[in-house]
Design an enzyme around this catalytic site. Structure first.
Site, PDB file in Angstrom:
ATOM      1  N   LYS A 126       0.838  -1.200   0.000  1.00  0.00           N
ATOM      2  CA  LYS A 126       0.000   0.000   0.000  1.00  0.00           C
ATOM      3  C   LYS A 126       0.879   1.260   0.000  1.00  0.00           C
ATOM      4  O   LYS A 126       1.473   1.626   1.018  1.00  0.00           O
ATOM      5  CB  LYS A 126      -0.911   0.017   1.249  1.00  0.00           C
ATOM      6  CG  LYS A 126      -1.886   1.168   1.218  1.00  0.00           C
ATOM      7  CD  LYS A 126      -1.887   1.867   2.546  1.00  0.00           C
ATOM      8  CE  LYS A 126      -2.109   3.325   2.589  1.00  0.00           C
ATOM      9  NZ  LYS A 126      -1.991   4.222   1.516  1.00  0.00           N
TER      10      LYS A 126
ATOM     11  N   GLY B 157       6.754   6.080   7.963  1.00  0.00           N
ATOM     12  CA  GLY B 157       5.809   7.191   7.981  1.00  0.00           C
ATOM     13  C   GLY B 157       5.867   7.922   9.307  1.00  0.00           C
ATOM     14  O   GLY B 157       6.924   7.986   9.940  1.00  0.00           O
ATOM     15  N   SER B 158       4.725   8.421   9.725  1.00  0.00           N
ATOM     16  CA  SER B 158       4.712   9.249  10.926  1.00  0.00           C
ATOM     17  C   SER B 158       4.739   8.391  12.207  1.00  0.00           C
ATOM     18  O   SER B 158       4.372   7.209  12.188  1.00  0.00           O
ATOM     19  CB  SER B 158       3.459  10.118  10.932  1.00  0.00           C
ATOM     20  OG  SER B 158       2.318   9.304  11.019  1.00  0.00           O
TER      21      SER B 158
ATOM     22  N   GLY C 265       2.842   4.839  13.044  1.00  0.00           N
ATOM     23  CA  GLY C 265       3.765   3.777  13.456  1.00  0.00           C
ATOM     24  C   GLY C 265       3.291   3.095  14.734  1.00  0.00           C
ATOM     25  O   GLY C 265       3.344   1.862  14.863  1.00  0.00           O
TER      26      GLY C 265
ATOM     27  N   GLU D 160       9.932   2.628  10.597  1.00  0.00           N
ATOM     28  CA  GLU D 160      10.849   3.753  10.391  1.00  0.00           C
ATOM     29  C   GLU D 160       9.996   5.002  10.496  1.00  0.00           C
ATOM     30  O   GLU D 160       9.074   5.187   9.691  1.00  0.00           O
ATOM     31  CB  GLU D 160      11.518   3.692   9.011  1.00  0.00           C
ATOM     32  CG  GLU D 160      12.613   2.661   8.888  1.00  0.00           C
ATOM     33  CD  GLU D 160      13.756   2.851   9.868  1.00  0.00           C
ATOM     34  OE1 GLU D 160      13.938   3.958  10.402  1.00  0.00           O
ATOM     35  OE2 GLU D 160      14.449   1.853  10.131  1.00  0.00           O
TER      36      GLU D 160
ATOM     37  N   CYS E 104      13.279  12.021   6.228  1.00  0.00           N
ATOM     38  CA  CYS E 104      13.330  11.675   7.651  1.00  0.00           C
ATOM     39  C   CYS E 104      14.746  11.873   8.184  1.00  0.00           C
ATOM     40  O   CYS E 104      14.950  12.029   9.386  1.00  0.00           O
ATOM     41  CB  CYS E 104      12.838  10.261   7.885  1.00  0.00           C
ATOM     42  SG  CYS E 104      13.529   9.085   6.757  1.00  0.00           S
TER      43      CYS E 104
ATOM     44  N   GLN F 261       0.740  19.740   4.219  1.00  0.00           N
ATOM     45  CA  GLN F 261       2.125  19.799   4.697  1.00  0.00           C
ATOM     46  C   GLN F 261       2.595  21.250   4.733  1.00  0.00           C
ATOM     47  O   GLN F 261       3.312  21.653   5.651  1.00  0.00           O
ATOM     48  CB  GLN F 261       3.019  18.948   3.793  1.00  0.00           C
ATOM     49  CG  GLN F 261       4.453  18.822   4.268  1.00  0.00           C
ATOM     50  CD  GLN F 261       4.592  18.167   5.638  1.00  0.00           C
ATOM     51  OE1 GLN F 261       4.022  17.122   5.887  1.00  0.00           O
ATOM     52  NE2 GLN F 261       5.348  18.799   6.530  1.00  0.00           N
TER      53      GLN F 261
ATOM     54  N   GLU G  78       9.085  17.001  14.837  1.00  0.00           N
ATOM     55  CA  GLU G  78       9.430  16.895  13.412  1.00  0.00           C
ATOM     56  C   GLU G  78       8.523  17.820  12.602  1.00  0.00           C
ATOM     57  O   GLU G  78       7.305  17.732  12.690  1.00  0.00           O
ATOM     58  CB  GLU G  78       9.258  15.451  12.936  1.00  0.00           C
ATOM     59  CG  GLU G  78       9.726  15.275  11.506  1.00  0.00           C
ATOM     60  CD  GLU G  78       9.712  13.819  11.038  1.00  0.00           C
ATOM     61  OE1 GLU G  78       8.663  13.174  11.173  1.00  0.00           O
ATOM     62  OE2 GLU G  78      10.749  13.353  10.546  1.00  0.00           O
TER      63      GLU G  78
HETATM   64  P1  NDP Z   1       1.386   8.723   7.709  1.00  0.00           P
HETATM   65  O1  NDP Z   1       2.035   8.003   8.809  1.00  0.00           O
HETATM   66  O2  NDP Z   1      -0.008   9.172   7.897  1.00  0.00           O
HETATM   67  O3  NDP Z   1       1.434   7.877   6.373  1.00  0.00           O
HETATM   68  C1  NDP Z   1       2.370   6.852   6.094  1.00  0.00           C
HETATM   69  C2  NDP Z   1       1.641   5.682   5.459  1.00  0.00           C
HETATM   70  O4  NDP Z   1       0.744   5.106   6.417  1.00  0.00           O
HETATM   71  C3  NDP Z   1       0.781   6.090   4.265  1.00  0.00           C
HETATM   72  O5  NDP Z   1       0.801   5.087   3.287  1.00  0.00           O
HETATM   73  C4  NDP Z   1      -0.590   6.207   4.898  1.00  0.00           C
HETATM   74  O6  NDP Z   1      -1.640   6.103   3.969  1.00  0.00           O
HETATM   75  C5  NDP Z   1      -0.560   5.034   5.857  1.00  0.00           C
HETATM   76  N1  NDP Z   1      -1.573   5.091   6.900  1.00  0.00           N
HETATM   77  C6  NDP Z   1      -2.243   6.160   7.377  1.00  0.00           C
HETATM   78  N2  NDP Z   1      -3.132   5.776   8.325  1.00  0.00           N
HETATM   79  C7  NDP Z   1      -3.011   4.438   8.458  1.00  0.00           C
HETATM   80  C8  NDP Z   1      -3.650   3.464   9.268  1.00  0.00           C
HETATM   81  N3  NDP Z   1      -4.595   3.786  10.147  1.00  0.00           N
HETATM   82  N4  NDP Z   1      -3.274   2.181   9.151  1.00  0.00           N
HETATM   83  C9  NDP Z   1      -2.305   1.835   8.271  1.00  0.00           C
HETATM   84  N5  NDP Z   1      -1.689   2.705   7.451  1.00  0.00           N
HETATM   85  C10 NDP Z   1      -2.030   3.995   7.555  1.00  0.00           C
HETATM   86  O7  NDP Z   1       2.270   9.941   7.354  1.00  0.00           O
HETATM   87  P2  NDP Z   1       1.979  11.064   6.254  1.00  0.00           P
HETATM   88  O8  NDP Z   1       2.505  10.564   4.997  1.00  0.00           O
HETATM   89  O9  NDP Z   1       0.573  11.551   6.245  1.00  0.00           O
HETATM   90  O10 NDP Z   1       2.874  12.233   6.840  1.00  0.00           O
HETATM   91  C11 NDP Z   1       2.556  12.891   8.062  1.00  0.00           C
HETATM   92  C12 NDP Z   1       3.807  13.223   8.809  1.00  0.00           C
HETATM   93  O11 NDP Z   1       4.578  12.040   9.027  1.00  0.00           O
HETATM   94  C13 NDP Z   1       4.764  14.124   8.071  1.00  0.00           C
HETATM   95  O12 NDP Z   1       4.424  15.460   8.212  1.00  0.00           O
HETATM   96  C14 NDP Z   1       6.063  13.777   8.714  1.00  0.00           C
HETATM   97  O13 NDP Z   1       6.210  14.474   9.920  1.00  0.00           O
HETATM   98  C15 NDP Z   1       5.938  12.310   8.985  1.00  0.00           C
HETATM   99  N6  NDP Z   1       6.566  11.467   7.956  1.00  0.00           N
HETATM  100  C16 NDP Z   1       7.750  10.883   8.232  1.00  0.00           C
HETATM  101  C17 NDP Z   1       8.376  10.121   7.286  1.00  0.00           C
HETATM  102  C18 NDP Z   1       9.666   9.486   7.557  1.00  0.00           C
HETATM  103  O14 NDP Z   1      10.243   8.909   6.644  1.00  0.00           O
HETATM  104  N7  NDP Z   1      10.156   9.550   8.766  1.00  0.00           N
HETATM  105  C19 NDP Z   1       7.815   9.914   5.959  1.00  0.00           C
HETATM  106  C20 NDP Z   1       6.558  10.564   5.759  1.00  0.00           C
HETATM  107  C21 NDP Z   1       5.972  11.288   6.741  1.00  0.00           C
HETATM  108  P3  NDP Z   1      -2.234   7.414   3.253  1.00  0.00           P
HETATM  109  O15 NDP Z   1      -1.150   8.061   2.512  1.00  0.00           O
HETATM  110  O16 NDP Z   1      -3.250   6.864   2.346  1.00  0.00           O
HETATM  111  O17 NDP Z   1      -2.789   8.262   4.372  1.00  0.00           O
END
Ligand code: NDP
Length: 477
Positions: A171, A224-225, A229, A246, A280, A327, A379
């Protein structure tokens, strides 16, 4: 209108979709991508489960050939895929092509790893018994990726998952499905059997959550966030499954009095602002000792004058737009918070108008910040950084480590003593000396500690710790 469909059990499916918008030009629709339902996701998981027995026993040469073929195609199409990446995410074209090349190299690396699978044979402590230690695939791996590295992160999760014999439900982030669709298409044409890799584009709260709630997903790898996580962790404990996270960073970059000023400025500007600060591993805390502080800040200000923020696809652009409106609001909110907290906005931070409507923000540098301020602790994930003035190396190290995160940590110094001490004592998974905090190799471990990461490392041969499970077999001779 062509819809880029989901791939479930080897079939491209999905009738309606969402538009993928170019952040450099919001009038430009990159494409329409299908949105999977919870039912679609369950079907994808069932397909991956059904495909697992055959794929886990497939020959290493078959897996090698498919990954190798995918690597070749990604590398051959680097300009086109790099352009797609920059168009959907807003990285500059050079960064988009660079990330695409890295994805190709990752597939190439894991094509090689297929041929290097090995175990151990040991004598037992009991007479006439032999012991074999082997690694076996985990099963169905759920892959959930963020928007900031639309091709490299999917590559560094999909390639090892397939290499070690797992099947996959993937996904991607809803904001950037284009590159993910492209690599799945490439892998299918490279010869992957039906059901081995399933693509379910759509909302995290629907598709991602269905993956978290499924007892048939044996492992989940997530980037992701921090908030999402934690949800992955809680759901995975509930299902007794393996998981790897991560998450965020608040990476420090220390500049000491004895630093080469040019090296320090280049590394700090790169760490904080390149890729629009949306890495990140970006550094948003620049910790500077007082002897060099004023010269360093002035030199960064000078350097920023020559940095061009514009359409990611335009020649000459150094920094593209922020990825989307949400963002951008997060970034500008933090710029306001920093000012309210008493830090001085020394450079940038204003919204920019360009020829095309996009989310353009001038790189913002705060000075007179403290490590207690929210801009130093949370962050931001945008082109916003804060300089913290300190007395000496000892104070710099203490502040560098005073954070809930621990992904990457950098230092600019010409002192072997301080560089060596910093490498040993920085509380981070990755340490950089005279280099930006971001920018890593594809063949060595990637990951952090404290609130940044959980579980085993990604990338390089260390990836096998997550994507395999160890078996110990005893045989009476
Ligand atoms: P998210 O954690 O919301 O998204 C990461 C992934 O998780 C996406 O594919 C998202 O889907 C999915 N996701 C969201 N909700 C769920 C759930 N309930 N169950 C399972 N999967 C889910 O981060 P964002 O991309 O929205 O970014 C938000 C913040 O996160 C940023 O502003 C930043 O601070 C941080 N971030 C950190 C990263 C890193 O590498 N450290 C990378 C990206 C973001 P969908 O996109 O469809 O919502």
């Amino acid at each position: 209108m062509t819809i880029h469909q989901n791939l479930i059990a080897g079939e491209w499916v999905g009738a309606d979709g969402v538009e993928n918008i170019n952040p450099s030009n919001t009038g430009d629709v990159v494409g329409t991508y299908a949105r999977a339902s919870a039912e679609d996701t369950k079907s994808a998981i069932a397909a991956a489960k059904a495909a697992f027995p055959a794929w886990s026993r497939s020959g290493i040469l078959e897996r090698h050939a498919i990954l190798r073929k995918a690597a070749d195609e990604i590398l051959a199409r680097k300009e086109e895929l790099g352009r797609l990446l920059s168009r959907e995410e807003g990285k500059t074209l050079a960064e988009g092509i660079g990330e695409t090349v890295r994805a190709g190299q990752i597939f190439d690396f894991f094509a090689g790893e297929c041929l290097r699978l090995a175990g151990e044979v040991l004598p037992s402590v009991r007479p006439n018994i032999g012991v074999e230690i082997t690694r076996e695939p985990v099963g169905v791996v759920g892959i959930i990726t963020p928007w900031n590295f639309p091709i490299a992160i999917p590559a560094w999760k999909i390639a090892p998952a397939l290499c070690y014999g797992n099947t996959v439900v993937f996904k991607p982030a809803e904001l950037v499905p284009g590159c993910s669709w492209a690599i799945v298409d490439i892998l299918v044409r490279a010869g992957l059997p039906k059901g081995v890799l399933n693509l379910v584009m759509g909302k995290g709260s629907v598709v991602g959550q269905t993956m978290l709630d499924s007892p048939d997903v044996n492992a989940i790898t997530f980037t992701g966030s921090t908030g999402t996580g934690k949800r992955v962790a809680v759901a995975s404990v509930e299902h007794n499954r393996k998981y790897q996270l991560e998450m965020g960073g608040k990476n420090p970059f220390v500049v000491l009095d004895d630093a080469d000023l040019d090296v320090a400025v280049e590394a700090a500007v790169n760490s904080a602002f390149f890729s629009t600060g949306q890495r990140c591993t970006a550094s948003s805390r620049v910790i500077v000792t007082e002897g060099i502080h004023d010269r360093f800040v002035a030199a960064v200000g000078e350097r920023l004058k020559s940095v061009v923020v514009d359409d990611a696809l335009k020649a000459g652009t150094h920094i593209g737009p922020v990825v989307d409106e949400t963002q951008l609001k997060q970034d500008t909110d933090y710029i306001e918070i920093g000012q309210k907290e008493g830090a001085k906005l020394a450079f940038g931070g204003e919204l920019l108008k360009r020829d095309t409507p996009g989310f353009y923000l001038a790189p913002a540098l705060f000075t007179e910040a403290t490590n207690e301020m929210r801009i130093s602790r949370e962050e931001i994930f945008g082109p916003v950084a804060a300089v913290i003035r300190v007395k000496d190396y000892e104070e710099a190290l203490a502040i560098a480590n005073d954070t809930p995160f621990g992904l990457s940590s950098g230092i600019a110094t010409t002192s072997l003593k301080h560089a060596t001490h910093f490498k040993r004592n920085a509380e981070a998974g990755m340490v950089m000396v005279n280099l930006p905090t971001a920018g890593v190799d594809f063949h060595v471990p990637f990951g952090g500690r404290k609130g940044s990461s959980f579980g085993s490392r990604e990338q390089g041969k260390y990836a096998n710790e997550f994507y395999t499970t160890v078996k110990t077999a005893y045989t009476l001779a």
